[in-house]
Design an enzyme around this catalytic site. Structure first.
Site, PDB file in Angstrom:
ATOM      1  N   TYR A 142     -52.067  45.164 123.091  1.00  0.00           N
ATOM      2  CA  TYR A 142     -53.335  44.576 123.499  1.00  0.00           C
ATOM      3  C   TYR A 142     -53.070  43.120 123.871  1.00  0.00           C
ATOM      4  O   TYR A 142     -52.469  42.379 123.092  1.00  0.00           O
ATOM      5  CB  TYR A 142     -54.357  44.650 122.360  1.00  0.00           C
ATOM      6  CG  TYR A 142     -55.706  44.040 122.677  1.00  0.00           C
ATOM      7  CD1 TYR A 142     -56.095  42.829 122.111  1.00  0.00           C
ATOM      8  CD2 TYR A 142     -56.601  44.675 123.535  1.00  0.00           C
ATOM      9  CE1 TYR A 142     -57.333  42.268 122.388  1.00  0.00           C
ATOM     10  CE2 TYR A 142     -57.845  44.117 123.827  1.00  0.00           C
ATOM     11  CZ  TYR A 142     -58.201  42.912 123.249  1.00  0.00           C
ATOM     12  OH  TYR A 142     -59.433  42.364 123.538  1.00  0.00           O
ATOM     13  N   ASP A 237     -46.161  37.931 124.813  1.00  0.00           N
ATOM     14  CA  ASP A 237     -47.502  37.662 124.296  1.00  0.00           C
ATOM     15  C   ASP A 237     -47.363  37.368 122.806  1.00  0.00           C
ATOM     16  O   ASP A 237     -47.292  38.286 121.995  1.00  0.00           O
ATOM     17  CB  ASP A 237     -48.427  38.856 124.555  1.00  0.00           C
ATOM     18  CG  ASP A 237     -49.814  38.617 123.992  1.00  0.00           C
ATOM     19  OD1 ASP A 237     -50.726  39.419 124.299  1.00  0.00           O
ATOM     20  OD2 ASP A 237     -50.009  37.636 123.238  1.00  0.00           O
ATOM     21  N   LYS A 265     -54.828  31.994 118.590  1.00  0.00           N
ATOM     22  CA  LYS A 265     -55.005  32.161 117.145  1.00  0.00           C
ATOM     23  C   LYS A 265     -54.535  30.948 116.338  1.00  0.00           C
ATOM     24  O   LYS A 265     -55.195  29.903 116.321  1.00  0.00           O
ATOM     25  CB  LYS A 265     -54.327  33.463 116.697  1.00  0.00           C
ATOM     26  CG  LYS A 265     -54.986  34.718 117.323  1.00  0.00           C
ATOM     27  CD  LYS A 265     -54.420  36.001 116.792  1.00  0.00           C
ATOM     28  CE  LYS A 265     -54.858  37.195 117.603  1.00  0.00           C
ATOM     29  NZ  LYS A 265     -56.161  37.732 117.215  1.00  0.00           N
TER      30      LYS A 265
HETATM   31  P1  KE4 Z   1     -58.454  36.679 122.204  1.00  0.00           P
HETATM   32  O1  KE4 Z   1     -58.966  36.712 123.622  1.00  0.00           O
HETATM   33  O2  KE4 Z   1     -59.158  37.684 121.313  1.00  0.00           O
HETATM   34  O3  KE4 Z   1     -58.410  35.271 121.608  1.00  0.00           O
HETATM   35  O4  KE4 Z   1     -56.900  37.108 122.254  1.00  0.00           O
HETATM   36  C1  KE4 Z   1     -56.555  38.324 122.882  1.00  0.00           C
HETATM   37  C2  KE4 Z   1     -55.227  38.796 122.339  1.00  0.00           C
HETATM   38  C3  KE4 Z   1     -54.095  38.639 123.124  1.00  0.00           C
HETATM   39  N1  KE4 Z   1     -52.884  39.048 122.685  1.00  0.00           N
HETATM   40  C4  KE4 Z   1     -52.742  39.605 121.455  1.00  0.00           C
HETATM   41  C5  KE4 Z   1     -51.376  40.033 121.007  1.00  0.00           C
HETATM   42  C6  KE4 Z   1     -53.870  39.782 120.615  1.00  0.00           C
HETATM   43  O5  KE4 Z   1     -53.713  40.357 119.389  1.00  0.00           O
HETATM   44  C7  KE4 Z   1     -55.131  39.367 121.045  1.00  0.00           C
HETATM   45  C8  KE4 Z   1     -56.385  39.554 120.221  1.00  0.00           C
HETATM   46  N2  KE4 Z   1     -56.201  40.189 118.956  1.00  0.00           N
HETATM   47  C9  KE4 Z   1     -57.353  40.934 118.491  1.00  0.00           C
HETATM   48  C10 KE4 Z   1     -57.012  41.620 117.163  1.00  0.00           C
HETATM   49  N3  KE4 Z   1     -55.710  42.218 117.116  1.00  0.00           N
HETATM   50  C11 KE4 Z   1     -58.555  40.068 118.355  1.00  0.00           C
HETATM   51  C12 KE4 Z   1     -59.646  40.606 117.473  1.00  0.00           C
HETATM   52  C13 KE4 Z   1     -60.840  41.015 118.259  1.00  0.00           C
HETATM   53  O6  KE4 Z   1     -60.697  41.492 119.406  1.00  0.00           O
HETATM   54  O7  KE4 Z   1     -61.950  40.859 117.713  1.00  0.00           O
END
Ligand code: KE4
Length: 422
Positions: A142, A237, A265
């Protein structure tokens, strides 16, 4: 203050699913979300007055623990100077310099406001720099919710079993090529077929969005070789792994230098921050010094930057190896407790992130992750929550420890696991 049940009923009137991010709705684990009023260290308190030991840690950012005093002090100071200027500010230069110093793959970096923005921008940059359109991503990884990454995505997309996402044009899907994580033959096949059209390979160097899945020996180094051979960029990523695996990232641990790195994060210390960066030759193509456009009203926000700088400063004093050892001990003891109760469990663990998969077979990619027993995980989640332990409300996520978790927290967690019934 209203209780979680009342708040959730009201939230569903005004917010889709009552949540501002789907996985928080707890749909896959068969219960309603709890509304949090306060968090401190490794603990959080609901509006109903329940106390939890937290292993979600805001999905990764809170590696120092919630409400870290040095972060709060920096944020309070920054807020008193104003909240957003829409101009350069000293803190964004300081954070950029710290990130570049920490990650070997960075000569330059651009701040954005989420991991999604970081990966979306990195892909546009890779396409502009190479003049190519296609991207290879891996099933179950993801990278945020930009159109190009919605194919076979992990995290909430996998959790909700959304096969693809309406609203993503077929033309976009056609440019996203898919391979199983750890399957180098599949990647070589894609390069053999589309080599000159592939702008980039994007990968979570430790996958965290199908649960934790580790790269098998040779996987990441071979991606580096294949991308170099075919003139494509390698994008790490590191939104989860950045500053979690080490004071730096997976690229420091594995000794592999990607062309572009995406962060988020932890580097925001709990504020909305993302970043993408890489070699000067590539980053110089980003406007205004280059011709590839990306922008953001709140990018480099002084308060968020202050939180990031304070977080990284504090992390420079932290003992990552000790947290790695404590996390591995906790996760292994949880596995032992469950197995003593006749439950088949697989443990994937790296540094301060781990996933317990319920099932008989090792989990090495999205196919094997998808075969694990989601119902058993849901039952485990609910019973642990009843016992005051907050795990991720999805089998396709990670449990995160932090430098704020204490031996008492770990003991309480193990005691809770000893009460679980299957
Ligand atoms: P955000 O757009 O949510 O800040 O980041 C996206 C993203 C990009 N790359 C990786 C490896 C990520 O894990 C994420 C977002 N992680 C999820 C949970 N694994 C966010 C939680 C959510 O979607 O509420």
């Amino acid at each position: 203050m209203s209780d979680s049940r009342t708040l959730f009923a009201k939230a569903q009137e005004f917010i889709p699913g009552g949540v501002n991010s789907p996985v928080r709705a707890c749909l896959s684990v068969g219960c309603d979300p709890l509304f949090i009023a306060k968090a401190q260290g490794a603990r959080m308190w609901t509006v109903d007055g329940q106390e939890f030991i937290d292993y979600v840690m805001s999905w990764g950012p809170m590696l120092l623990g919630h409400s870290h005093p040095e972060v709060l002090r920096a944020v309070h100071h920054a807020v008193d100077q104003g909240t957003s200027f829409g101009t350069p500010c000293p803190a964004e230069v300081e954070l950029a310099e710290m990130l570049v110093a920490a990650l070997p793959g960075l000569d330059m970096i651009r701040m954005v406001n989420s991991g999604t923005e970081a990966t979306m921008s990195a892909l546009r940059l890779a396409r502009g720099f190479t003049g190519r359109n296609k991207v290879i991503k891996f099933h179950g990884c993801y990278h945020g919710h930009a159109d190009a990454f919605m194919a076979s995505a992990g995290s909430g997309v996998a959790t909700l079993s959304i096969p693809g996402t309406p609203g993503v044009p077929q033309s976009v899907v056609d440019d996203t090529l898919l391979a199983p994580y750890n399957d180098l033959d599949a990647v070589e096949e894609l390069f053999a077929t589309h080599g000159q059209d592939i702008a980039a390979v994007i990968v979570e160097p430790i996958a965290g969005n199908m649960g934790v899945v580790l790269p098998q020996p040779g996987f990441l180094p071979t991606l580096r070789v294949l991308t170099q051979r075919h003139g494509a960029l390698l994008i790490f990523d590191e939104v989860i792994t950045g500053f979690r695996l080490a004071y730096g990232g997976a690229q420091n641990i594995f000794g592999i230098i990607p062309d572009l790195t995406c962060l988020g994060k932890i580097i925001g210390g709990g504020f909305p921050v993302g970043a993408y960066g890489g070699r000067r030759e590539i980053m110089s193509r980003i406007a205004p010094c280059g011709d590839i456009y990306q922008a953001g009203t709140l990018s480099g926000n002084p308060v968020a930057m202050a939180a990031g700088v304070a977080t990284l400063r504090a992390l420079q004093q932290c003992d990552y190896m000790n947290l790695t050892i404590k996390t591995k001990m906790l996760a292994s003891e949880l596995k032992d407790i469950l197995e003593e109760r006749g439950v088949q469990v697989q443990l994937n663990c790296m540094a301060s992130m781990f996933t317990l998969f319920f099932g008989p077979d090792p989990v090495t990619d999205f196919t094997t992750a998808s075969k694990t027993d989601g119902k058993a995980y849901a039952s485990f989640f609910r019973q642990m929550r009843e016992a005051g332990i907050a795990l991720a409300p999805s089998a396709f996520e990670c449990a995160f420890t932090s430098f704020a978790h204490t031996e008492e927290d770990f003991e309480k967690t193990l005691d809770a696991a000893r009460t679980v019934q299957f």
